[in-house]
Design a protein around this motif. Structure first.
Motif, PDB file in Angstrom:
ATOM      1  N   ILE A  34     -11.872 -17.003   3.076  1.00 51.98           N
ATOM      2  CA  ILE A  34     -10.446 -17.217   2.836  1.00 51.98           C
ATOM      3  C   ILE A  34      -9.840 -15.622   2.565  1.00 51.98           C
ATOM      4  CG2 ILE A  34      -8.908 -18.177   1.413  1.00 51.98           C
ATOM      5  CD1 ILE A  34     -10.829 -20.601   0.998  1.00 51.98           C
ATOM      6  N   HIS A  35     -10.323 -14.975   1.762  1.00 55.26           N
ATOM      7  CA  HIS A  35      -9.696 -13.543   1.476  1.00 55.26           C
ATOM      8  C   HIS A  35      -9.467 -12.895   2.738  1.00 55.26           C
ATOM      9  CE1 HIS A  35      -8.908  -9.670  -0.300  1.00 55.26           C
ATOM     10  NE2 HIS A  35     -10.013  -9.244   0.305  1.00 55.26           N
ATOM     11  N   LEU A  36     -10.401 -12.716   3.633  1.00 51.74           N
ATOM     12  CA  LEU A  36     -10.562 -12.098   4.721  1.00 51.74           C
ATOM     13  C   LEU A  36      -9.536 -12.712   5.681  1.00 51.74           C
ATOM     14  CD1 LEU A  36     -14.176 -11.131   5.399  1.00 51.74           C
ATOM     15  CD2 LEU A  36     -12.219  -9.524   4.533  1.00 51.74           C
ATOM     16  N   PHE A  37      -9.424 -13.797   5.707  1.00 51.38           N
ATOM     17  CA  PHE A  37      -8.594 -14.534   6.553  1.00 51.38           C
ATOM     18  C   PHE A  37      -7.208 -14.403   6.455  1.00 51.38           C
ATOM     19  CE2 PHE A  37      -6.198 -18.585   8.229  1.00 51.38           C
ATOM     20  CZ  PHE A  37      -6.690 -18.225   9.472  1.00 51.38           C
ATOM     21  N   LEU A  38      -6.748 -14.494   5.072  1.00 49.45           N
ATOM     22  CA  LEU A  38      -5.394 -14.387   4.730  1.00 49.45           C
ATOM     23  C   LEU A  38      -4.821 -12.910   4.037  1.00 49.45           C
ATOM     24  CD1 LEU A  38      -5.147 -17.599   2.389  1.00 49.45           C
ATOM     25  CD2 LEU A  38      -4.191 -17.436   4.898  1.00 49.45           C
ATOM     26  N   HIS A  39      -5.840 -12.243   4.616  1.00 56.92           N
ATOM     27  CA  HIS A  39      -5.326 -10.641   3.858  1.00 56.92           C
ATOM     28  C   HIS A  39      -4.602  -9.890   4.917  1.00 56.92           C
ATOM     29  CE1 HIS A  39      -5.746  -6.745   2.044  1.00 56.92           C
ATOM     30  NE2 HIS A  39      -6.231  -6.145   3.231  1.00 56.92           N
ATOM     31  N   ASP A  40      -3.401  -9.308   4.493  1.00 55.98           N
ATOM     32  CA  ASP A  40      -2.491  -8.377   5.284  1.00 55.98           C
ATOM     33  C   ASP A  40      -3.098  -6.894   5.364  1.00 55.98           C
ATOM     34  OD1 ASP A  40      -0.441  -7.591   6.461  1.00 55.98           O
ATOM     35  OD2 ASP A  40       0.861  -7.505   4.804  1.00 55.98           O
ATOM     36  N   PHE A  41      -3.871  -6.831   6.661  1.00 52.61           N
ATOM     37  CA  PHE A  41      -4.489  -5.904   6.947  1.00 52.61           C
ATOM     38  C   PHE A  41      -3.364  -4.584   7.151  1.00 52.61           C
ATOM     39  CE2 PHE A  41      -7.350  -9.157   8.265  1.00 52.61           C
ATOM     40  CZ  PHE A  41      -8.347  -8.856   7.661  1.00 52.61           C
ATOM     41  N   SER A  42      -2.302  -4.984   7.398  1.00 50.92           N
ATOM     42  CA  SER A  42      -1.302  -3.671   7.797  1.00 50.92           C
ATOM     43  C   SER A  42      -0.586  -3.525   6.467  1.00 50.92           C
ATOM     44  CB  SER A  42      -0.467  -3.889   8.950  1.00 50.92           C
ATOM     45  OG  SER A  42       0.292  -5.272   8.509  1.00 50.92           O
ATOM     46  N   GLY A  43      -0.705  -4.240   5.512  1.00 49.44           N
ATOM     47  CA  GLY A  43       0.109  -4.164   4.140  1.00 49.44           C
ATOM     48  C   GLY A  43      -0.520  -3.776   2.725  1.00 49.44           C
ATOM     49  N   TYR A  44      -0.334  -4.188   1.754  1.00 47.81           N
ATOM     50  CA  TYR A  44      -0.717  -3.897   0.480  1.00 47.81           C
ATOM     51  C   TYR A  44      -0.689  -4.815  -0.350  1.00 47.81           C
ATOM     52  CZ  TYR A  44       4.380  -3.041   0.569  1.00 47.81           C
ATOM     53  OH  TYR A  44       5.590  -3.084   0.781  1.00 47.81           O
ATOM     54  N   THR A  45      -1.507  -5.071  -1.474  1.00 40.95           N
ATOM     55  CA  THR A  45      -1.405  -5.852  -2.500  1.00 40.95           C
ATOM     56  C   THR A  45      -0.651  -5.540  -3.773  1.00 40.95           C
ATOM     57  OG1 THR A  45      -3.763  -4.950  -3.304  1.00 40.95           O
ATOM     58  CG2 THR A  45      -3.837  -6.887  -1.792  1.00 40.95           C
ATOM     59  N   ILE A  46      -0.487  -4.011  -4.043  1.00 36.86           N
ATOM     60  CA  ILE A  46       0.211  -3.588  -4.963  1.00 36.86           C
ATOM     61  C   ILE A  46       1.637  -2.875  -4.329  1.00 36.86           C
ATOM     62  CG2 ILE A  46       0.497  -2.003  -6.818  1.00 36.86           C
ATOM     63  CD1 ILE A  46      -2.346  -2.831  -7.641  1.00 36.86           C
ATOM     64  N   ARG A  47       2.643  -3.137  -4.766  1.00 34.39           N
ATOM     65  CA  ARG A  47       3.810  -2.326  -3.992  1.00 34.39           C
ATOM     66  C   ARG A  47       3.673  -0.891  -4.303  1.00 34.39           C
ATOM     67  NH1 ARG A  47       9.932  -4.063  -4.778  1.00 34.39           N
ATOM     68  NH2 ARG A  47       9.651  -3.225  -7.080  1.00 34.39           N
ATOM     69  N   PRO A  48       3.695   0.082  -3.224  1.00 34.62           N
ATOM     70  CA  PRO A  48       3.262   1.342  -3.334  1.00 34.62           C
ATOM     71  C   PRO A  48       4.955   2.028  -3.866  1.00 34.62           C
ATOM     72  CG  PRO A  48       3.356   0.943  -0.938  1.00 34.62           C
ATOM     73  CD  PRO A  48       3.483  -0.334  -1.857  1.00 34.62           C
ATOM     74  N   PRO A  49       4.789   3.315  -4.451  1.00 33.09           N
ATOM     75  CA  PRO A  49       6.049   3.843  -4.650  1.00 33.09           C
ATOM     76  C   PRO A  49       6.896   4.196  -3.353  1.00 33.09           C
ATOM     77  CG  PRO A  49       4.271   4.909  -5.681  1.00 33.09           C
ATOM     78  CD  PRO A  49       3.750   4.073  -4.820  1.00 33.09           C
ATOM     79  N   GLY A  50       8.317   3.725  -3.487  1.00 38.05           N
ATOM     80  CA  GLY A  50       9.223   3.784  -2.546  1.00 38.05           C
ATOM     81  C   GLY A  50       9.144   2.601  -1.393  1.00 38.05           C
ATOM     82  N   ALA A  51       8.440   1.765  -1.679  1.00 39.93           N
ATOM     83  CA  ALA A  51       8.278   0.549  -0.691  1.00 39.93           C
ATOM     84  C   ALA A  51       9.487  -0.509  -1.194  1.00 39.93           C
ATOM     85  CB  ALA A  51       6.805  -0.445  -0.810  1.00 39.93           C
ATOM     86  N   LYS A  52       9.904  -1.268  -0.171  1.00 43.80           N
ATOM     87  CA  LYS A  52      10.992  -2.085  -0.465  1.00 43.80           C
ATOM     88  C   LYS A  52      10.887  -3.435  -0.606  1.00 43.80           C
ATOM     89  CE  LYS A  52      14.544   0.749   1.914  1.00 43.80           C
ATOM     90  NZ  LYS A  52      15.594   0.851   2.820  1.00 43.80           N
ATOM     91  N   ASN A  53       9.591  -3.703   0.396  1.00 36.35           N
ATOM     92  CA  ASN A  53       9.304  -5.279   0.211  1.00 36.35           C
ATOM     93  C   ASN A  53       7.929  -5.504  -0.569  1.00 36.35           C
ATOM     94  OD1 ASN A  53      10.926  -5.728   2.259  1.00 36.35           O
ATOM     95  ND2 ASN A  53       9.736  -5.155   3.818  1.00 36.35           N
ATOM     96  N   ASN A  54       8.004  -6.579  -1.366  1.00 36.94           N
ATOM     97  CA  ASN A  54       6.715  -6.896  -2.179  1.00 36.94           C
ATOM     98  C   ASN A  54       5.774  -7.574  -1.012  1.00 36.94           C
ATOM     99  OD1 ASN A  54       7.891  -6.372  -4.653  1.00 36.94           O
ATOM    100  ND2 ASN A  54       9.324  -8.349  -4.424  1.00 36.94           N
TER     101      ASN A  54
END
Length: 304
Positions: free
Chosen positions: A160-180
């Protein structure tokens, strides 16, 4: 009024049809009536993106990279359960990964100030302290459940983790990012955390539980952030890092089990070569029609 009546009688008692969105039925016409000009606004394949095979193959590297990261986590789980890796070695691995992750973020992120670094460091300190306090609870959490059930549930949660994971995103918002992070990404993270708790509860000591939970959460929480920062800093550095990681994972699995090596290699080839080729091939069958009948689309994003 007399002129309109004469005009109507001259046209056979029928008003001229007008294209209006709101106004009800027009006299002399059905509710679904359209004239010859209705299809003049039709556009075919206006939003179809023409993809390049090489570009799609490069983008798929992120998926293969994270599959190898998940495979390394499972290897550490198995080695720890079989007492090949002791708690001291696991704690040393945790400290090394944490320091390496912070170093990569510092080198690849220009918006990370000293104040923000201290803020992250304080949060991680609270996180590690809370994890150490809860380790005895995790240690006895699944004592009444059989190991087969634990492994079956852990594998299901990892899928389930691999199926729903955002492979192009992040799980913690990095500095300067606008989207959660997205909702699917949060569900994926929760599934990986529950799987980690289930595996850690089978370990012999509380220190083992704490070390394995810290390792798993570091990987599932911070690895997507680190890979995102590397990719944002330099795409070619991201490719080199991914190839080194995939090669290291394949070498470790080759030493452990030949059949698993073949399966992982076939999966990487399928994701990085076969799937992009299929995507390019089916593009010619894509047929999209747009016109005045389409619903209006909102053109704004909610960032907070």
């Amino acid at each position: 009024m007399e002129r309109e009546a004469k005009k109507s009688s001259g046209n056979g008692g029928k008003h001229k049809w007008r294209k209006v969105a709101y106004g009800g039925m027009q006299p002399g016409y059905d509710d679904n009536y359209t004239d010859d000009s209705f299809l003049e606004g039709m556009v075919m394949n206006a939003n179809v993106v023409k993809r390049d095979l090489f570009k799609v193959m490069l983008d798929s590297v992120s998926i293969s990279q994270y599959l190898c990261i998940a495979a390394l986590v499972v290897i550490v789980w198995i080695k720890t359960l079989h007492s090949v890796i002791d708690e001291i070695s696991l704690l040393s691995l945790d400290a090394g990964l944490l320091g390496l992750g912070f170093l990569i973020i510092l080198l690849t992120t220009s918006q990370l100030s000293f104040h923000l670094f201290l803020h992250y460091l304080m949060k991680i300190s609270f996180f590690i302290s809370g994890l150490y306090i809860l380790a005895p609870v995790y240690h006895t959490l699944t004592r009444s459940i059989s190991s087969d059930s634990i492994w079956a549930l852990s594998v299901s949660l990892l899928l389930i983790h691999l199926f729903l994971h955002d492979f192009s995103g992040y799980t913690i918002r990095p500095p300067g990012a606008k989207n959660n992070p997205t909702l699917a990404s949060n569900i994926s993270l929760n599934a990986s955390i529950i799987a980690s708790v289930l595996i850690a509860s089978r370990l012999p000591s509380r220190l083992h539980v704490f070390a394995l939970m810290l390792f798993s959460l570091q990987v599932f929480l911070f690895a997507p952030l680190v890979t995102f920062c590397i990719k944002k800093y330099s795409f070619w550095l991201h490719l080199w890092f991914s190839f080194i990681l995939m090669s290291m994972t394949l070498c470790i699995i080759f030493v452990m089990h030949r059949m698993l090596f073949v399966l992982l290699l076939a999966l990487i080839v399928f994701i990085s070569i076969v799937c992009p080729y299929w995507l390019i091939q089916i593009q010619e069958y894509k047929f999209e029609i747009n016109g005045p009948w389409d619903e209006a689309k909102l053109c704004f994003e909610i960032t907070e």
